[in-house]
Design a protein around this motif. Structure first.
Motif, PDB file in Angstrom:
ATOM      1  N   ASP A  81      20.135   4.397 -39.494  1.00 13.16           N
ATOM      2  CA  ASP A  81      20.603   3.034 -39.295  1.00 13.16           C
ATOM      3  C   ASP A  81      21.861   2.788 -40.129  1.00 13.16           C
ATOM      4  O   ASP A  81      21.818   2.767 -41.354  1.00 13.16           O
ATOM      5  CB  ASP A  81      19.488   2.054 -39.686  1.00 13.16           C
ATOM      6  N   ARG A  82      22.979   2.610 -39.412  1.00 17.27           N
ATOM      7  CA  ARG A  82      24.272   2.380 -40.064  1.00 17.27           C
ATOM      8  C   ARG A  82      24.811   0.992 -39.734  1.00 17.27           C
ATOM      9  O   ARG A  82      26.004   0.737 -39.853  1.00 17.27           O
ATOM     10  CB  ARG A  82      25.274   3.454 -39.612  1.00 17.27           C
ATOM     11  N   SER A  83      23.923   0.103 -39.298  1.00 17.29           N
ATOM     12  CA  SER A  83      24.360  -1.218 -38.827  1.00 17.29           C
ATOM     13  C   SER A  83      24.999  -2.050 -39.945  1.00 17.29           C
ATOM     14  O   SER A  83      25.767  -2.977 -39.673  1.00 17.29           O
ATOM     15  CB  SER A  83      23.197  -1.978 -38.192  1.00 17.29           C
ATOM     16  N   ALA A  84      24.705  -1.724 -41.195  1.00 13.78           N
ATOM     17  CA  ALA A  84      25.287  -2.487 -42.308  1.00 13.78           C
ATOM     18  C   ALA A  84      26.804  -2.390 -42.323  1.00 13.78           C
ATOM     19  O   ALA A  84      27.488  -3.338 -42.733  1.00 13.78           O
ATOM     20  CB  ALA A  84      24.718  -1.987 -43.641  1.00 13.78           C
ATOM     21  N   THR A  85      27.345  -1.269 -41.878  1.00 21.32           N
ATOM     22  CA  THR A  85      28.799  -1.123 -41.841  1.00 21.32           C
ATOM     23  C   THR A  85      29.343  -1.244 -40.428  1.00 21.32           C
ATOM     24  O   THR A  85      30.524  -1.538 -40.249  1.00 21.32           O
ATOM     25  CB  THR A  85      29.245   0.245 -42.402  1.00 21.32           C
ATOM     26  N   GLY A  86      28.502  -0.993 -39.405  1.00 17.84           N
ATOM     27  CA  GLY A  86      29.030  -0.971 -38.049  1.00 17.84           C
ATOM     28  C   GLY A  86      29.994   0.193 -37.882  1.00 17.84           C
ATOM     29  O   GLY A  86      29.948   1.179 -38.612  1.00 17.84           O
ATOM     30  N   VAL A  95      33.492  10.192 -45.139  1.00 16.90           N
ATOM     31  CA  VAL A  95      33.289   9.984 -46.576  1.00 16.90           C
ATOM     32  C   VAL A  95      31.898   9.399 -46.826  1.00 16.90           C
ATOM     33  O   VAL A  95      31.154   9.855 -47.709  1.00 16.90           O
ATOM     34  CB  VAL A  95      34.388   9.072 -47.160  1.00 16.90           C
ATOM     35  N   VAL A  96      31.525   8.378 -46.045  1.00 12.19           N
ATOM     36  CA  VAL A  96      30.230   7.729 -46.238  1.00 12.19           C
ATOM     37  C   VAL A  96      29.097   8.676 -45.836  1.00 12.19           C
ATOM     38  O   VAL A  96      28.048   8.729 -46.489  1.00 12.19           O
ATOM     39  CB  VAL A  96      30.157   6.396 -45.460  1.00 12.19           C
ATOM     40  N   ALA A  97      29.320   9.458 -44.774  1.00  8.95           N
ATOM     41  CA  ALA A  97      28.303  10.436 -44.359  1.00  8.95           C
ATOM     42  C   ALA A  97      28.074  11.482 -45.450  1.00  8.95           C
ATOM     43  O   ALA A  97      26.934  11.884 -45.712  1.00  8.95           O
ATOM     44  CB  ALA A  97      28.713  11.106 -43.048  1.00  8.95           C
ATOM     45  N   ASP A  98      29.150  11.916 -46.107  1.00  5.22           N
ATOM     46  CA  ASP A  98      29.002  12.848 -47.235  1.00  5.22           C
ATOM     47  C   ASP A  98      28.112  12.236 -48.319  1.00  5.22           C
ATOM     48  O   ASP A  98      27.227  12.897 -48.874  1.00  5.22           O
ATOM     49  CB  ASP A  98      30.374  13.186 -47.839  1.00  5.22           C
ATOM     50  N   GLN A  99      28.341  10.953 -48.614  1.00  7.03           N
ATOM     51  CA  GLN A  99      27.557  10.269 -49.642  1.00  7.03           C
ATOM     52  C   GLN A  99      26.100  10.109 -49.205  1.00  7.03           C
ATOM     53  O   GLN A  99      25.178  10.225 -50.023  1.00  7.03           O
ATOM     54  CB  GLN A  99      28.175   8.903 -49.943  1.00  7.03           C
ATOM     55  N   PHE A 100      25.887   9.849 -47.921  1.00  3.55           N
ATOM     56  CA  PHE A 100      24.540   9.694 -47.356  1.00  3.55           C
ATOM     57  C   PHE A 100      23.702  10.947 -47.607  1.00  3.55           C
ATOM     58  O   PHE A 100      22.561  10.880 -48.063  1.00  3.55           O
ATOM     59  CB  PHE A 100      24.670   9.402 -45.856  1.00  3.55           C
ATOM     60  N   PHE A 101      24.272  12.106 -47.329  1.00  5.34           N
ATOM     61  CA  PHE A 101      23.550  13.366 -47.530  1.00  5.34           C
ATOM     62  C   PHE A 101      23.453  13.755 -49.011  1.00  5.34           C
ATOM     63  O   PHE A 101      22.472  14.349 -49.434  1.00  5.34           O
ATOM     64  CB  PHE A 101      24.215  14.500 -46.742  1.00  5.34           C
ATOM     65  N   VAL A 108      23.492   4.036 -49.126  1.00  9.53           N
ATOM     66  CA  VAL A 108      24.944   4.075 -49.281  1.00  9.53           C
ATOM     67  C   VAL A 108      25.555   3.002 -48.379  1.00  9.53           C
ATOM     68  O   VAL A 108      25.407   3.054 -47.157  1.00  9.53           O
ATOM     69  CB  VAL A 108      25.503   5.470 -48.924  1.00  9.53           C
ATOM     70  N   ARG A 109      26.169   2.027 -48.987  1.00 12.92           N
ATOM     71  CA  ARG A 109      26.821   0.912 -48.267  1.00 12.92           C
ATOM     72  C   ARG A 109      25.863   0.234 -47.277  1.00 12.92           C
ATOM     73  O   ARG A 109      26.253  -0.214 -46.202  1.00 12.92           O
ATOM     74  CB  ARG A 109      28.088   1.395 -47.563  1.00 12.92           C
ATOM     75  N   GLY A 110      24.590   0.202 -47.648  1.00  8.63           N
ATOM     76  CA  GLY A 110      23.613  -0.499 -46.819  1.00  8.63           C
ATOM     77  C   GLY A 110      22.983   0.340 -45.724  1.00  8.63           C
ATOM     78  O   GLY A 110      22.114  -0.141 -44.983  1.00  8.63           O
ATOM     79  N   TRP A 111      23.412   1.601 -45.584  1.00  7.25           N
ATOM     80  CA  TRP A 111      22.816   2.483 -44.583  1.00  7.25           C
ATOM     81  C   TRP A 111      21.352   2.776 -44.941  1.00  7.25           C
ATOM     82  O   TRP A 111      20.956   2.744 -46.114  1.00  7.25           O
ATOM     83  CB  TRP A 111      23.557   3.822 -44.543  1.00  7.25           C
ATOM     84  N   GLU A 112      20.573   3.090 -43.928  1.00  7.26           N
ATOM     85  CA  GLU A 112      19.219   3.609 -44.138  1.00  7.26           C
ATOM     86  C   GLU A 112      19.297   4.832 -45.049  1.00  7.26           C
ATOM     87  O   GLU A 112      20.199   5.661 -44.910  1.00  7.26           O
ATOM     88  CB  GLU A 112      18.629   4.005 -42.783  1.00  7.26           C
TER      89      GLU A 112
END
Length: 197
Positions: A81-86, A95-101, A108-112
């Motif tokens: 769920d990445r709806s927090a950033t759209g 960049v955010v996907a790298d942080q997610f993993f 990360v930035r509200g993501w699941e």
């Protein structure tokens, strides 16, 4: 030996004006999904289970029509769920996907959180296999949760090292009986590599 195939949807039509889960396949993505139908590994599939996102359902329906099967939709197989950033531009998304993993226990930035997405996709797959582990099954979904599932089934820590190649439209195979990965990510529209003996 029954096999579970986890298939990720190929390229999508990006449209920042609509929610990501409503994106459909692009012309390239549709062409790749149809090219998948020529691959020998699809012939044994007897059940198709899909995420409820449009791009996954479109991919699953192409497969189902060829195999004369119905598509079962499981809403909880959705992408992380990445709806927090759209919608995020490609560079920012990476960049955010790298942080997610890299930070699986953090949002990360509200993501699941990655750990929560992994638990969710693993439980969905387990629920299906728990009642049907005797035939080849295709799960059609997404790269993020697909990577988390691959890591879970491999007994490996969450990391982006196992992420699918860019663009989507890949699959991995899992031996249901032996509970082991048969092979990692391969493109859905290319023949399996041949090994000389």
């Amino acid at each position: 030996m029954p096999i579970a195939y986890y298939i990720t949807h190929p390229q999508v039509q990006i449209d920042a004006s609509i929610p990501v889960r409503e994106w459909g396949l692009s012309d390239i993505g549709r062409a790749r999904a149809f090219a998948m139908l020529d691959q020998p590994w699809i012939g044994s599939i007897r059940r198709i289970v899909s995420s409820g996102e449009r791009k996954a359902i479109e991919t699953a329906e192409i497969l189902a029509k060829r195999l004369r099967l119905t598509v079962e939709v499981r809403e909880r197989m959705h992408e992380n769920d990445r709806s927090a950033t759209g919608f995020l531009p490609s560079h920012e998304f990476e960049v955010v996907a790298d942080q997610f993993f890299a930070n699986p226990h953090d949002s990360v930035r509200g993501w699941e959180r990655a750990v929560d997405a992994q638990t969710r996709i693993a439980s969905e797959v387990d629920a299906v296999l728990g009642v049907d582990d005797t035939q080849d099954i295709a799960f059609v979904g997404h790269g993020g949760v697909g990577t988390l599932l691959l890591l879970h089934l491999s007994g490996r820590e969450i990391s982006r090292e196992a992420d699918q190649p860019a663009g989507g439209g890949n699959y991995f195979a899992y031996d249901i009986g032996a509970r082991r990965i048969v092979h990692g990510w391969r493109p859905i529209d290319r023949p399996a590599p041949q090994h000389s003996s």
